[in-house]
Write a protein that holds these residues in place. Structure first.
Motif, PDB file in Angstrom:
ATOM      1  N   UNK A   1       0.845  -1.167   0.000  1.00 43.66           N
ATOM      2  CA  UNK A   1       0.000   0.000   0.000  1.00 43.66           C
ATOM      3  C   UNK A   1       0.896   1.237   0.000  1.00 43.66           C
ATOM      4  N   UNK A   2       0.544   2.242  -0.780  1.00 45.87           N
ATOM      5  CA  UNK A   2       1.350   3.453  -0.895  1.00 45.87           C
ATOM      6  C   UNK A   2       0.510   4.668  -0.507  1.00 45.87           C
ATOM      7  N   UNK A   3       1.114   5.548   0.276  1.00 44.33           N
ATOM      8  CA  UNK A   3       0.439   6.756   0.725  1.00 44.33           C
ATOM      9  C   UNK A   3       1.241   7.973   0.308  1.00 44.33           C
ATOM     10  N   UNK A   4       0.539   9.047   0.014  1.00 43.96           N
ATOM     11  CA  UNK A   4       1.228  10.293  -0.290  1.00 43.96           C
ATOM     12  C   UNK A   4       1.695  10.934   1.009  1.00 43.96           C
ATOM     13  N   UNK A   5       2.653  11.846   0.898  1.00 42.68           N
ATOM     14  CA  UNK A   5       3.147  12.566   2.076  1.00 42.68           C
ATOM     15  C   UNK A   5       2.011  13.340   2.734  1.00 42.68           C
ATOM     16  N   UNK A   6       1.137  13.911   1.940  1.00 47.05           N
ATOM     17  CA  UNK A   6       0.011  14.688   2.477  1.00 47.05           C
ATOM     18  C   UNK A   6      -0.913  13.799   3.324  1.00 47.05           C
ATOM     19  N   UNK A   7      -1.208  12.604   2.820  1.00 45.87           N
ATOM     20  CA  UNK A   7      -2.050  11.661   3.562  1.00 45.87           C
ATOM     21  C   UNK A   7      -1.374  11.240   4.857  1.00 45.87           C
ATOM     22  N   UNK A   8      -0.077  10.935   4.783  1.00 48.34           N
ATOM     23  CA  UNK A   8       0.663  10.531   5.980  1.00 48.34           C
ATOM     24  C   UNK A   8       0.679  11.641   7.021  1.00 48.34           C
ATOM     25  N   UNK A   9       0.896  12.865   6.581  1.00 51.83           N
ATOM     26  CA  UNK A   9       0.934  14.017   7.492  1.00 51.83           C
ATOM     27  C   UNK A   9      -0.404  14.151   8.214  1.00 51.83           C
ATOM     28  N   UNK A  68       8.788   8.506   5.192  1.00 52.53           N
ATOM     29  CA  UNK A  68       9.313   9.449   4.198  1.00 52.53           C
ATOM     30  C   UNK A  68       9.874   8.684   3.005  1.00 52.53           C
ATOM     31  N   UNK A  69      10.572   7.584   3.280  1.00 59.21           N
ATOM     32  CA  UNK A  69      11.129   6.771   2.197  1.00 59.21           C
ATOM     33  C   UNK A  69      10.030   6.150   1.347  1.00 59.21           C
ATOM     34  N   UNK A  70       8.963   5.692   1.989  1.00 63.34           N
ATOM     35  CA  UNK A  70       7.837   5.134   1.236  1.00 63.34           C
ATOM     36  C   UNK A  70       7.212   6.191   0.339  1.00 63.34           C
ATOM     37  N   UNK A  71       7.071   7.402   0.858  1.00 68.23           N
ATOM     38  CA  UNK A  71       6.494   8.494   0.061  1.00 68.23           C
ATOM     39  C   UNK A  71       7.390   8.812  -1.129  1.00 68.23           C
ATOM     40  N   UNK A  72       8.697   8.772  -0.934  1.00 61.38           N
ATOM     41  CA  UNK A  72       9.647   9.126  -1.988  1.00 61.38           C
ATOM     42  C   UNK A  72       9.848   8.004  -2.998  1.00 61.38           C
ATOM     43  N   UNK A  73      10.040   6.782  -2.505  1.00 57.47           N
ATOM     44  CA  UNK A  73      10.395   5.674  -3.386  1.00 57.47           C
ATOM     45  C   UNK A  73       9.186   4.995  -4.017  1.00 57.47           C
ATOM     46  N   UNK A  74       8.030   5.111  -3.398  1.00 56.54           N
ATOM     47  CA  UNK A  74       6.811   4.549  -3.961  1.00 56.54           C
ATOM     48  C   UNK A  74       6.694   3.051  -3.785  1.00 56.54           C
ATOM     49  N   UNK A  75       5.748   2.485  -4.486  1.00 54.01           N
ATOM     50  CA  UNK A  75       5.383   1.084  -4.302  1.00 54.01           C
ATOM     51  C   UNK A  75       6.392   0.094  -4.879  1.00 54.01           C
ATOM     52  N   UNK A  76       7.429   0.574  -5.556  1.00 49.76           N
ATOM     53  CA  UNK A  76       8.435  -0.322  -6.120  1.00 49.76           C
ATOM     54  C   UNK A  76       9.430  -0.831  -5.077  1.00 49.76           C
ATOM     55  N   UNK A  77       9.333  -0.339  -3.831  1.00 53.23           N
ATOM     56  CA  UNK A  77      10.288  -0.705  -2.792  1.00 53.23           C
ATOM     57  C   UNK A  77       9.584  -1.233  -1.550  1.00 53.23           C
ATOM     58  N   UNK A  78      10.215  -2.207  -0.925  1.00 52.33           N
ATOM     59  CA  UNK A  78       9.825  -2.636   0.420  1.00 52.33           C
ATOM     60  C   UNK A  78      10.682  -1.816   1.373  1.00 52.33           C
ATOM     61  N   UNK A  79      10.026  -1.190   2.327  1.00 55.16           N
ATOM     62  CA  UNK A  79      10.725  -0.325   3.276  1.00 55.16           C
ATOM     63  C   UNK A  79      10.239  -0.689   4.670  1.00 55.16           C
ATOM     64  N   UNK A  80      11.179  -0.857   5.609  1.00 53.66           N
ATOM     65  CA  UNK A  80      10.812  -1.296   6.944  1.00 53.66           C
ATOM     66  C   UNK A  80      11.758  -0.682   7.960  1.00 53.66           C
ATOM     67  N   UNK A  81      11.211  -0.158   9.044  1.00 55.23           N
ATOM     68  CA  UNK A  81      12.005   0.351  10.157  1.00 55.23           C
ATOM     69  C   UNK A  81      12.412  -0.857  10.985  1.00 55.23           C
ATOM     70  N   UNK A  82      13.723  -1.132  11.093  1.00 61.63           N
ATOM     71  CA  UNK A  82      14.144  -2.380  11.728  1.00 61.63           C
ATOM     72  C   UNK A  82      14.899  -2.217  13.042  1.00 61.63           C
ATOM     73  N   UNK A  83      15.439  -1.049  13.335  1.00 66.05           N
ATOM     74  CA  UNK A  83      16.206  -0.902  14.579  1.00 66.05           C
ATOM     75  C   UNK A  83      16.235   0.555  15.007  1.00 66.05           C
ATOM     76  N   UNK A  84      16.434   0.745  16.298  1.00 66.26           N
ATOM     77  CA  UNK A  84      16.560   2.102  16.820  1.00 66.26           C
ATOM     78  C   UNK A  84      17.451   2.117  18.048  1.00 66.26           C
ATOM     79  N   UNK A  85      18.159   3.212  18.207  1.00 68.81           N
ATOM     80  CA  UNK A  85      19.028   3.421  19.365  1.00 68.81           C
ATOM     81  C   UNK A  85      18.841   4.859  19.830  1.00 68.81           C
ATOM     82  N   UNK A  86      18.956   5.056  21.139  1.00 71.22           N
ATOM     83  CA  UNK A  86      18.846   6.413  21.664  1.00 71.22           C
ATOM     84  C   UNK A  86      19.890   6.611  22.756  1.00 71.22           C
TER      85      UNK A  86
END
Length: 151
Positions: A1-9, A68-86
C-alpha cells in the motif's frame, strides 16, 4: 500500500499514540526529504520527574524515516524500520523537536544498493533538541530497503 506525504501528514496528526502523548507532525515534505516533529511538555504528558518520557522521545522518530522513504520511493520498494538506538543527554523540558532529513544523495545510494534486488540497511541519525537548541537526545534509526521484484 502506498500513501502520499500529504495523507501521511494528516493521518499522523490523528494517530492515537501521538495524539495522546502530545506529539505533533509539523512538517512532512512531499518529496520525502524532511519531517519535523514536536512534543510540548504538559502536566498531562510528563513523567514522574516532570520531564518528557524517554519513550516519547524515541517514538518521535519511530516511523518517519520509513514513511518518508515510502512516500519518496513509492510502491516499487519494500521499506521497513528495523532498529533504533537512543542516547539521552539531558532531560527534555518545554518543547522538544526532531528534524529528520533524507537528502537526494541518500535516496540515490538506496537505489544503487538495491538495484540488483538485494536488501540494503541504512542508518539515519537525528538530534532531538529543546527550545534553546540544546541536544536532549541523539537517536539513530535503521531502515531496511529492497526493490520489489517483478512476479
Amino acid at each position: 500500500m502506498h500513501f502520499s506525504a500529504k495523507t501521511l501528514r494528516r493521518f499522523m496528526g490523528f494517530w492515537p499514540p501521538y495524539l495522546g502523548a502530545g506529539v505533533r507532525v509539523v512538517e512532512f515534505a512531499d518529496d520525502g526529504s524532511r519531517v519535523v516533529v514536536k512534543h510540548k511538555l504538559t502536566k498531562l504528558n510528563q513523567n514522574a520527574v516532570g520531564t518528557v518520557f524517554g519513550g516519547t522521545i524515541m517514538s518521535m522518530t519511530d516511523p518517519f524515516y520509513m514513511l518518508a522513504s515510502m512516500a519518496r520511493l513509492g510502491k516499487d520498494y519494500r521499506v521497513w524500520d528495523v532498529a533504533g538506538e537512543v542516547q539521552f543527554l539531558k532531560p527534555g523540558t518545554g518543547t522538544v523537536t526532531a528534524v529528520m532529513e533524507i537528502p537526494d544523495e541518500t535516496y540515490e545510494l538506496i537505489k544503487e544498493k538495491t538495484a540488483d534486488g538485494q536488501k540494503y540497511l541504512h542508518w539515519f541519525a537525528t538530534d532531538v533538541t529543546n527550545e534553546n537548541g540544546e541536544i536532549v537526545a541523539k537517536v539513530r534509526r535503521q531502515v531496511y530497503y529492497r526493490r520489489r521484484q517483478e512476479a
